[in-house]
Design a protein around this motif. Sequence first.
Motif: not given
Lengths: 407, 150
Positions: B64-67, B125, A350-351, B9, B17, A406, A344-347
């Motif tokens: 959604g994102c990994a979180i 986040r 953040t990374m 993470y 995820n 990932f 996901h773009p948000h990950d």
Amino acid sequence: MTEFDVDKIRQDFPILAEQIRKKPLVYLDNAATCQKPQPVIDSIVHLYSHDYANVHRGVHTLSVRSTDLFESARTKVKDFINARSDKEIIFVKGATEAINLVAQTYGKANIHNGDEIIITAMEHHSNIVPWQMLCEQTGAILKVAPINLQGELIYDEFEKLINDKTKLVSVVHMSNALGTINPVKQIIAAAHARNIPVLLDGAQAIPHMTVDVQELDCDFYVFSGHKLYGPTGVGVLYGKQALLEAMPPYQGGGDMIRKVTFTETEYNTLPYKFEAGTPDIAGVIALGAAIDYLTAIGMDNIAAYEAELLCYATEKALTIKGLRIIGEAEHKGAILSFVLDKIHPHDIGTMLDSLGIAIRAGHHCAMPVMDFYQVPATARASFAMYNTKAEIDVLMNGITSLIEVFG
Amino acid sequence: MFDDLRDLYQEVIFDHNRNPRNFRVMDNADRKVEGFNPLCGDRLTLFLKMKGNLIEEASFQGSGCAISTASVSLMTEIIQGKTEAEAEELFKKFHEMTTGKDEHFNLEAIGKLAVLAGVREYPARVKCATLAWHTLDAALKNEQQSISTE
């Protein structure tokens, strides 16, 4: 400057020396807002330290100085976009306010029930919502010209939308989500063949290329100062003088009047008619400083350098497995929007931030564009004249590494 | 390379995820609520099968994102077999943990969910982690949003 010297330019931007999470900052969120060179920062400090007072009012020395600086910034903007007259340069809060101003003045006076307004499918929300609001108020209809998978306007479809009911065309010069540069001269020629005025949303285009409003022959051109290396809080509405003269004022208040009694008010002449209240004096003057800075470097030099950056970034990106570029128009500005398979773009955001890299992750205020590509969001690296190929390497290494993490 | 992110993470999050648990549409759900975070586009549908005030089964669909994916996946595992009151209590604790207001928050008391405590350091986040729980809260509180298969 005859030769483009990126190292020298970088030294003018103090923030580029910052460490983010103990790594050198790699700032690639320039389409959201770009950083400020020292002359712009200095102009604000100098104004408040030596020359500041309210404009257009006092007879005292500081007011005269402030007014002179403020009005000379207007002339700088006029020259920068090659408008005919200072009267055609209206200072507003930003591109968003400029579009709202046109919608609520020109739009309300000239667009009526059943009339049509044409935009494109790649617009920022700020060139969608003001027209939707106008349509709600007047009963006009918003028509949306479609784009293809490369992220280009399908020109034939756009042309088919033009008809006798069309009262305005409002299109983005360069897309913030895709980087696409629209064939605006062709669009303007087609609209003008039917006497339809055209507004160009230049928020993204203005820092990346030479903009000549006379050559384009657009009727309105809008942009924000903060995307042009100037401060936030100030933007510009350019309008052809005859159109601006005929438009009713936007907001009422001080500065925009010539004479007020309780029975009637005589409005001020252009450009003050549209500038009610005390303007963002420091913002306007600092925008003038930004324009001086850019003019010295040369917009064509900037465009050539950024084209090289984009080409380099695109080539590198295409070698990364699982990376898909969103927006592959033939004519494109320095924006690389992308998604990664299963990440996901948000990950991504953040990374990359943990490596000191600032990119944007989200819908970029262009939700219809996300819907078109059936992605919830994209990651976007957007470049400015101070970015380097070495920074693009840092970005690409970061992307490759996070894909590994990932798994 | 991403050493600084180890708290955010954790391996458990990558695992959920990659292989989200209870990731399916529940045809005979008693409650179905959609959660959406317009800021980032995270979207999920939560399904609950109730037995009295007991959450018998929970599942979800969405992207959604990994979180956010790990958070909803973990949540569906943990709330199965809990009463509504117990689930609400967990939501409260989870909220306290992720918003990080209590410095002495007892991570052991929240069990497996502690792997999401890292979001405290990433204000941008927090909403990713709490979307699942706000959706659950809506499912438990707001009967109007729920569907009945009967």
